[in-house]
Design an enzyme around this catalytic site. Structure first.
Site, PDB file in Angstrom:
ATOM      1  N   ASN A   8       0.880  -1.165   0.000  1.00  9.84           N
ATOM      2  CA  ASN A   8       0.000   0.000   0.000  1.00  9.84           C
ATOM      3  C   ASN A   8       0.916   1.213   0.000  1.00  9.84           C
ATOM      4  OD1 ASN A   8      -1.766   2.050   0.590  1.00  9.84           O
ATOM      5  ND2 ASN A   8      -2.674   1.051   2.368  1.00  9.84           N
ATOM      6  N   ARG A  94      -2.427  -1.841  -3.576  1.00  9.04           N
ATOM      7  CA  ARG A  94      -3.578  -0.956  -3.499  1.00  9.04           C
ATOM      8  C   ARG A  94      -3.373   0.114  -4.564  1.00  9.04           C
ATOM      9  NH1 ARG A  94      -5.012   2.864   1.627  1.00  9.04           N
ATOM     10  NH2 ARG A  94      -6.946   3.719   0.829  1.00  9.04           N
ATOM     11  N   HIS A 182     -11.536   4.181  -0.272  1.00 12.16           N
ATOM     12  CA  HIS A 182     -11.462   3.270   0.882  1.00 12.16           C
ATOM     13  C   HIS A 182     -12.177   1.949   0.588  1.00 12.16           C
ATOM     14  CE1 HIS A 182     -10.776   6.907   3.719  1.00 12.16           C
ATOM     15  NE2 HIS A 182      -9.623   6.263   3.544  1.00 12.16           N
ATOM     16  N   ARG A 242      -7.015  16.950   5.600  1.00 10.70           N
ATOM     17  CA  ARG A 242      -7.874  17.309   4.448  1.00 10.70           C
ATOM     18  C   ARG A 242      -9.178  17.931   4.944  1.00 10.70           C
ATOM     19  NH1 ARG A 242      -7.739  11.524   1.672  1.00 10.70           N
ATOM     20  NH2 ARG A 242      -6.122  10.965   3.166  1.00 10.70           N
ATOM     21  N   GLU A 380      -6.963  -3.871   5.157  1.00 11.58           N
ATOM     22  CA  GLU A 380      -6.880  -3.693   3.699  1.00 11.58           C
ATOM     23  C   GLU A 380      -5.803  -4.603   3.097  1.00 11.58           C
ATOM     24  OE1 GLU A 380      -6.536   0.344   4.937  1.00 11.58           O
ATOM     25  OE2 GLU A 380      -7.727   1.036   3.246  1.00 11.58           O
TER      26      GLU A 380
END
Ligand code: ADP
Length: 397
Positions: A8, A94, A182, A242, A380
């Site tokens: 990732n 990813r 996501h 963010r 993940e």
């Protein structure tokens, strides 16, 4: 023994994990780790599945080292220290953006790489780093199969109405639409929920992925029907650095009235806003909860309020709500934030069991709560490894 690796690769960090392929076809975690502070002073840490540290390195003068250099070092280290003779047979990645074209994981080849390269303008802060890792591995080990797993893929089940912005349709046709991200986390949670609570998994559920990046996904029967992130991973909830959803007029004002360049605005909204911007202290929730400063408390209040507000919106997309799942760094570990969010959602039928919540139980709502609330750790990397193995199986067949 055979193993698959998950990578990732983000802008300043690379998370990795190695999963052994057991005789019964299951994947068991052998090792996991992270390279952090890329571009500043990189550090590498990896531990085995029992939590023991297996490597710890840093490069205090390594500001010039890029993803490819560090992955190269990781590969050299891994080949010198094979974990109990494990042989890596494939690497899964990813990849943030699969565009409108890729709704499933794909084996990487030259055509796929050029299609993914063309999507870089849609995710300029993530996609190039994802692809850099693929290029680096291809150079280090040319024959090794690599599989791209897309963060957007899980959301391709969204109805058309949840994919469109109210802008001229020609722009939609050019790909300016709500994608959602996501997805690997949401897919993993959907699978775990189906194992843990099949009745709830069949219903209307909102998953709150609350980490440095944060978003919500509304699922019906484990399929995404709406999500808070849109065209980029900037939309929706307030995040570590963010801003989340913002009146687009603010962007115009910053540029036309305040003379900021596009690059400055990008930096402001991606790296200087969110928890960091509002608190002026930190992007990290742990630092804010320990701070005691009024500004930190205001940032936490806003984070909670925005989540509760978006849960209301997604409940409308679902036509009701049967469950909420908390996941990722904040969702899994911060009982106080869960409690504050749930108190704002009592009108929806959420009845939190404060004791179960404080004890980090899996089911944290009262047994009579009309809306079940659960905490499910995401994974993940395991989802990527699972897809990687599935694609390998298809190639071999
Ligand atoms: P990402 O993968 O998006 O970088 P994470 O899922 O690791 O982010 O989440 C990072 C956030 O989770 C940070 O705000 C951090 O403070 C918070 N967090 C992580 N672990 C804990 C913990 N044990 N207790 C409280 N907060 C935590």
């Amino acid at each position: 023994m055979k193993a698959v690796a998950s990578l990732n690769s983000g802008s300043s960090s690379i998370k990795f994990a190695l999963f052994a392929l057991e005789a019964d076809g299951e994947l068991s975690l052998s090792a996991s780790g992270k390279i952090e502070k890329i571009g500043i002073a990189p550090t590498l840490k990896a531990k085995s599945s029992d939590g023991a540290t297996i490597v710890e390195r840093d490069w205090p003068d390594g500001a010039a080292l890029g993803h490819a250099d560090l992955l190269g070092d990781l590969f050299v280290w891994a080949s010198e220290h094979p974990l109990e003779g494990r042989e890596t047979i494939a690497v899964g990645h990813r990849v943030v953006h699969g565009g409108t074209q890729f709704a499933e994981p794909r084996l990487v080849d030259a055509a796929l790489l050029s299609a993914l390269d063309a999507l870089c303008p849609l995710a300029p802060l993530h996609q190039p780093h994802n692809l850099a890792a693929i290029h680096a591995i291809a150079r280090l080990q040319p024959g090794l199969p690599q599989i791209a797993c897309f963060d957007t893929a899980f959301h391709t089940s969204k109805p058309a109405v949840a994919s469109r912005f109210a802008i001229p349709r020609a722009l939609h046709d050019q790909g300016i639409r709500r994608y959602g991200f996501h997805g690997l986390s949401y897919e993993y949670i959907a699978r775990r929920l189906a194992e843990l609570d099949p009745a709830l998994a069949a219903g209307r559920v909102i998953v709150a992925h609350l980490g440095n990046g944060a978003s919500l996904c509304a699922m019906h029967g484990c399929r995404s029907v709406d999500t808070t992130m849109g065209f980029t991973a900037l939309d929706g909830l307030m995040m570590g650095t963010r801003c989340g959803a913002l009146d687009p007029g603010v962007v115009l004002h910053l540029q036309t009235r305040m003379g900021m360049s596009a690059t400055e605005v990008e930096d402001l909204l991606y790296r200087q806003s969110g928890m960091l911007g509002v608190s002026g202290i930190s992007s990290d929730m742990r630092n804010l909860t320990q701070s005691g400063a009024v500004e930190a408390e205001e940032a936490i209040d806003l984070f909670v309020w925005r989540i509760a507000r978006e849960v209301g919106a997604l409940a409308a997309s679902l036509g009701g709500l049967d469950g909420i799942i908390f996941t990722a760094g904040i969702g899994e570990n911060n009982a106080d934030i869960r409690s504050r969010i749930c108190r704002r959602l009592e009108w929806l039928g959420v009845q939190l069991d404060e004791r179960a919540n404080a004890g980090n139980a899996s089911l944290v709502s009262h047994s009579a709560s009309p809306v079940a609330v659960r905490v499910i750790p995401t994974d993940e990397e395991r989802m990527i490894a699972h897809h990687t193995l599935a694609i390998l199986g298809k190639i071999e067949r």
